[in-house]
Design a protein around this motif. Structure first.
Motif, PDB file in Angstrom:
ATOM      1  N   GLY A  60       0.809  -1.208   0.000  1.00  0.00           N
ATOM      2  CA  GLY A  60       0.000   0.000   0.000  1.00  0.00           C
ATOM      3  C   GLY A  60       0.842   1.258   0.000  1.00  0.00           C
ATOM      4  N   ALA A  61       1.934   1.248   0.771  1.00  0.00           N
ATOM      5  CA  ALA A  61       2.823   2.412   0.815  1.00  0.00           C
ATOM      6  C   ALA A  61       3.512   2.628  -0.526  1.00  0.00           C
ATOM      7  CB  ALA A  61       3.855   2.236   1.922  1.00  0.00           C
ATOM      8  N   VAL A  62       3.947   1.532  -1.154  1.00  0.00           N
ATOM      9  CA  VAL A  62       4.622   1.643  -2.456  1.00  0.00           C
ATOM     10  C   VAL A  62       3.650   2.155  -3.519  1.00  0.00           C
ATOM     11  CG1 VAL A  62       5.701   0.307  -4.301  1.00  0.00           C
ATOM     12  CG2 VAL A  62       6.356  -0.098  -1.925  1.00  0.00           C
ATOM     13  N   GLN A  63       2.442   1.643  -3.536  1.00  0.00           N
ATOM     14  CA  GLN A  63       1.457   2.097  -4.519  1.00  0.00           C
ATOM     15  C   GLN A  63       1.050   3.547  -4.269  1.00  0.00           C
ATOM     16  OE1 GLN A  63       0.591   0.407  -7.247  1.00  0.00           O
ATOM     17  NE2 GLN A  63       2.079  -1.120  -6.526  1.00  0.00           N
ATOM     18  N   ALA A  64       0.978   3.939  -3.002  1.00  0.00           N
ATOM     19  CA  ALA A  64       0.662   5.337  -2.690  1.00  0.00           C
ATOM     20  C   ALA A  64       1.757   6.274  -3.183  1.00  0.00           C
ATOM     21  CB  ALA A  64       0.463   5.497  -1.185  1.00  0.00           C
ATOM     22  N   ALA A  65       3.023   5.838  -3.079  1.00  0.00           N
ATOM     23  CA  ALA A  65       4.132   6.657  -3.578  1.00  0.00           C
ATOM     24  C   ALA A  65       4.053   6.823  -5.092  1.00  0.00           C
ATOM     25  CB  ALA A  65       5.462   6.017  -3.177  1.00  0.00           C
ATOM     26  N   HIS A  66       3.594   5.777  -5.798  1.00  0.00           N
ATOM     27  CA  HIS A  66       3.437   5.886  -7.248  1.00  0.00           C
ATOM     28  C   HIS A  66       2.247   6.762  -7.621  1.00  0.00           C
ATOM     29  CE1 HIS A  66       5.761   1.848  -7.845  1.00  0.00           C
ATOM     30  NE2 HIS A  66       6.557   2.876  -7.636  1.00  0.00           N
ATOM     31  N   ALA A  67       1.167   6.657  -6.866  1.00  0.00           N
ATOM     32  CA  ALA A  67      -0.058   7.391  -7.203  1.00  0.00           C
ATOM     33  C   ALA A  67       0.034   8.862  -6.809  1.00  0.00           C
ATOM     34  CB  ALA A  67      -1.257   6.729  -6.527  1.00  0.00           C
ATOM     35  N   TRP A  68       0.667   9.144  -5.663  1.00  0.00           N
ATOM     36  CA  TRP A  68       0.754  10.532  -5.174  1.00  0.00           C
ATOM     37  C   TRP A  68       2.205  10.857  -4.848  1.00  0.00           C
ATOM     38  CZ3 TRP A  68      -2.927   7.159  -2.812  1.00  0.00           C
ATOM     39  CH2 TRP A  68      -4.228   7.338  -3.283  1.00  0.00           C
ATOM     40  N   PRO A  69       3.038  11.071  -5.852  1.00  0.00           N
ATOM     41  CA  PRO A  69       4.471  11.305  -5.600  1.00  0.00           C
ATOM     42  C   PRO A  69       4.752  12.596  -4.829  1.00  0.00           C
ATOM     43  CG  PRO A  69       3.925  11.673  -7.914  1.00  0.00           C
ATOM     44  CD  PRO A  69       2.723  11.056  -7.292  1.00  0.00           C
ATOM     45  N   ALA A  70       3.839  13.560  -4.904  1.00  0.00           N
ATOM     46  CA  ALA A  70       4.074  14.820  -4.199  1.00  0.00           C
ATOM     47  C   ALA A  70       3.837  14.704  -2.703  1.00  0.00           C
ATOM     48  CB  ALA A  70       3.165  15.909  -4.784  1.00  0.00           C
ATOM     49  N   GLY A  75       3.380  10.216   4.617  1.00  0.00           N
ATOM     50  CA  GLY A  75       2.008  10.089   4.138  1.00  0.00           C
ATOM     51  C   GLY A  75       1.796   8.794   3.377  1.00  0.00           C
ATOM     52  N   HIS A  76       2.780   8.432   2.542  1.00  0.00           N
ATOM     53  CA  HIS A  76       2.707   7.147   1.842  1.00  0.00           C
ATOM     54  C   HIS A  76       2.681   5.994   2.850  1.00  0.00           C
ATOM     55  CE1 HIS A  76       5.079   9.475  -1.455  1.00  0.00           C
ATOM     56  NE2 HIS A  76       3.781   9.678  -1.580  1.00  0.00           N
ATOM     57  N   ALA A  77       3.531   6.092   3.881  1.00  0.00           N
ATOM     58  CA  ALA A  77       3.575   5.039   4.899  1.00  0.00           C
ATOM     59  C   ALA A  77       2.261   4.965   5.665  1.00  0.00           C
ATOM     60  CB  ALA A  77       4.742   5.285   5.852  1.00  0.00           C
ATOM     61  N   ALA A  78       1.641   6.124   5.932  1.00  0.00           N
ATOM     62  CA  ALA A  78       0.365   6.134   6.642  1.00  0.00           C
ATOM     63  C   ALA A  78      -0.725   5.454   5.822  1.00  0.00           C
ATOM     64  CB  ALA A  78      -0.039   7.568   6.978  1.00  0.00           C
ATOM     65  N   ILE A  79      -0.738   5.706   4.512  1.00  0.00           N
ATOM     66  CA  ILE A  79      -1.705   5.035   3.638  1.00  0.00           C
ATOM     67  C   ILE A  79      -1.453   3.532   3.638  1.00  0.00           C
ATOM     68  CG2 ILE A  79      -2.471   4.788   1.238  1.00  0.00           C
ATOM     69  CD1 ILE A  79      -1.903   7.791   0.894  1.00  0.00           C
ATOM     70  N   GLY A  80      -0.181   3.141   3.568  1.00  0.00           N
ATOM     71  CA  GLY A  80       0.150   1.732   3.625  1.00  0.00           C
ATOM     72  C   GLY A  80      -0.273   1.096   4.941  1.00  0.00           C
ATOM     73  N   ALA A  81      -0.071   1.810   6.049  1.00  0.00           N
ATOM     74  CA  ALA A  81      -0.482   1.287   7.351  1.00  0.00           C
ATOM     75  C   ALA A  81      -1.988   1.071   7.401  1.00  0.00           C
ATOM     76  CB  ALA A  81      -0.041   2.235   8.457  1.00  0.00           C
ATOM     77  N   ALA A  82      -2.736   2.029   6.856  1.00  0.00           N
ATOM     78  CA  ALA A  82      -4.193   1.876   6.815  1.00  0.00           C
ATOM     79  C   ALA A  82      -4.594   0.675   5.968  1.00  0.00           C
ATOM     80  CB  ALA A  82      -4.828   3.154   6.271  1.00  0.00           C
ATOM     81  N   ALA A  83      -3.896   0.478   4.839  1.00  0.00           N
ATOM     82  CA  ALA A  83      -4.193  -0.668   3.982  1.00  0.00           C
ATOM     83  C   ALA A  83      -3.877  -1.985   4.699  1.00  0.00           C
ATOM     84  CB  ALA A  83      -3.382  -0.570   2.688  1.00  0.00           C
ATOM     85  N   GLY A  84      -2.774  -2.020   5.427  1.00  0.00           N
ATOM     86  CA  GLY A  84      -2.414  -3.234   6.150  1.00  0.00           C
ATOM     87  C   GLY A  84      -3.412  -3.576   7.239  1.00  0.00           C
ATOM     88  N   VAL A  85      -3.814  -2.575   8.033  1.00  0.00           N
ATOM     89  CA  VAL A  85      -4.793  -2.818   9.098  1.00  0.00           C
ATOM     90  C   VAL A  85      -6.130  -3.238   8.498  1.00  0.00           C
ATOM     91  CG1 VAL A  85      -6.099  -1.740  10.967  1.00  0.00           C
ATOM     92  CG2 VAL A  85      -3.649  -1.292  10.737  1.00  0.00           C
ATOM     93  N   LEU A  86      -6.525  -2.586   7.401  1.00  0.00           N
ATOM     94  CA  LEU A  86      -7.785  -2.950   6.746  1.00  0.00           C
ATOM     95  C   LEU A  86      -7.750  -4.392   6.255  1.00  0.00           C
ATOM     96  CD1 LEU A  86     -10.563  -2.180   5.645  1.00  0.00           C
ATOM     97  CD2 LEU A  86      -9.433  -1.312   3.581  1.00  0.00           C
ATOM     98  N   ALA A  87      -6.629  -4.814   5.675  1.00  0.00           N
ATOM     99  CA  ALA A  87      -6.507  -6.197   5.204  1.00  0.00           C
ATOM    100  C   ALA A  87      -6.640  -7.180   6.365  1.00  0.00           C
ATOM    101  CB  ALA A  87      -5.170  -6.380   4.497  1.00  0.00           C
ATOM    102  N   ALA A  88      -6.023  -6.857   7.503  1.00  0.00           N
ATOM    103  CA  ALA A  88      -6.120  -7.732   8.669  1.00  0.00           C
ATOM    104  C   ALA A  88      -7.550  -7.800   9.196  1.00  0.00           C
ATOM    105  CB  ALA A  88      -5.166  -7.256   9.768  1.00  0.00           C
TER     106      ALA A  88
END
Length: 322
Positions: A60-70, A75-88
């Protein structure tokens, strides 16, 4: 003399930081296991939930970095963390549905989730990254550390509160220990927590008193899944900045053992988690000895078995009729 005290203080601070790093994922998962256990649902799937969260946290963090490079890396890590918790949480929902709606055995279901997560993460890793071992080829951001300012003149205190590198302890390390009073408040100062304890003590009586037993067990399992997800996210976005196959390395089972070693109490669970974290630190520190690595890897489960045997012996001596 003061120089010696400072040196010993810095050494102790380094060990303290290592203890916090090793304890945080075990403690987060153990708190989740405690919440579900109090409601009468033993969540054996912690290991798999941590793995799923760790994998989707990085991806999720890697995809967020590709989608929103600015966006800032945190912020990318926070999106990834949310994706990880949601998956769990979603995977926990699958376990809860099969158990509460279809009557599947919770233990067998938890084991199935662990096996599913172990295979699924490697399968997705090979398909998305082209590597069955890790995401080291990807540039993965990390969640930030929290630094306590104004301690430059007190090097020992600075190292205690900000880690051995004085950068600050990771956000989820603070979060893991902040979750201890939060779980206490949930279980003892909220209606949902009182209902969880009532359901865990006697589901039929709770049902007769008008408590929605199934809804409360769903809530307990989802809370357990979210905390286990945070533990997995810490592993891949804090402890390391990548995902590795089977990187939970038995921490989910240690978390479950911590609940029973702690006699299903919050303080006991915290103490057992610290014990297991200290065992992991000891294993790392003993790496300089000329011992086979397999022997060192056996140390945490061996201490776990000894601690559980000791706890069981104490329980039997206090309750001779059981």
């Amino acid at each position: 003399m003061s120089a010696d005290l400072t040196a010993w203080g810095l050494l102790a601070a380094g060990l303290f930081a290592a203890l916090l790093r090793a304890t945080a994922p075990i403690l987060l998962a153990a708190l989740g296991a405690l919440v579900s256990e109090v409601a009468g649902c033993v969540n054996v799937a912690l290991e798999g939930l941590m793995l799923i969260a760790a994998f989707f946290g990085v991806m999720g963090a890697v995809q967020a970095a590709h989608a929103w490079p600015a966006l800032a890396p945190w912020g990318h890590a926070a999106i990834g963390a949310a994706a990880g918790v949601l998956a769990a949480v979603l995977l926990t929902g699958l376990l809860a549905f099969f158990h509460l709606e279809l009557g599947a055995d919770l233990i067998v279901g938890g084991i199935a989730i662990n096996l599913l997560a172990a295979g699924l993460t490697v399968f997705l890793l090979a398909g998305w990254v082209g590597d069955k071992g890790s995401t080291a080829a990807l540039a993965s951001p990390a969640l930030p550390a929290l630094h306590v300012p104004g301690l430059a003149g007190w090097p020992v205190l600075d190292h205690w509160l900000n880690g051995d590198a004085a950068r600050g302890h990771h956000l989820l390390i603070w979060g893991a220990f902040a979750a201890v009073p939060a779980v206490w408040l949930l279980l003892h100062r909220t209606r949902a927590g009182r209902w969880m304890r009532a359901v865990g003590e006697h589901p039929a009586a709770a049902q007769g008193a008008g408590i929605p037993v199934k809804r409360i067990q769903y809530l307990a399992l989802f809370t357990s899944g979210a905390l286990a997800g945070l533990a997995g996210v810490y592993l891949s976005l804090g402890y390391l900045t990548l995902f590795q196959a089977d990187m939970s390395a038995g921490r989910g089972f240690l978390a479950l053992a911590a609940v029973f070693l702690g006699a299903r109490r919050l303080a006991g669970t915290l103490g057992a988690s610290l014990l297991f974290g200290a065992t992991a630190v000891l294993t790392t520190r003993l790496g300089w000895l000329s011992l086979p690595p397999q022997a060192l890897q056996m140390l945490p489960p061996f201490i776990t078995l000894c601690a559980l045997a000791f706890a069981g012996r104490r329980f039997s001596s206090r309750n001779p009729t059981t």
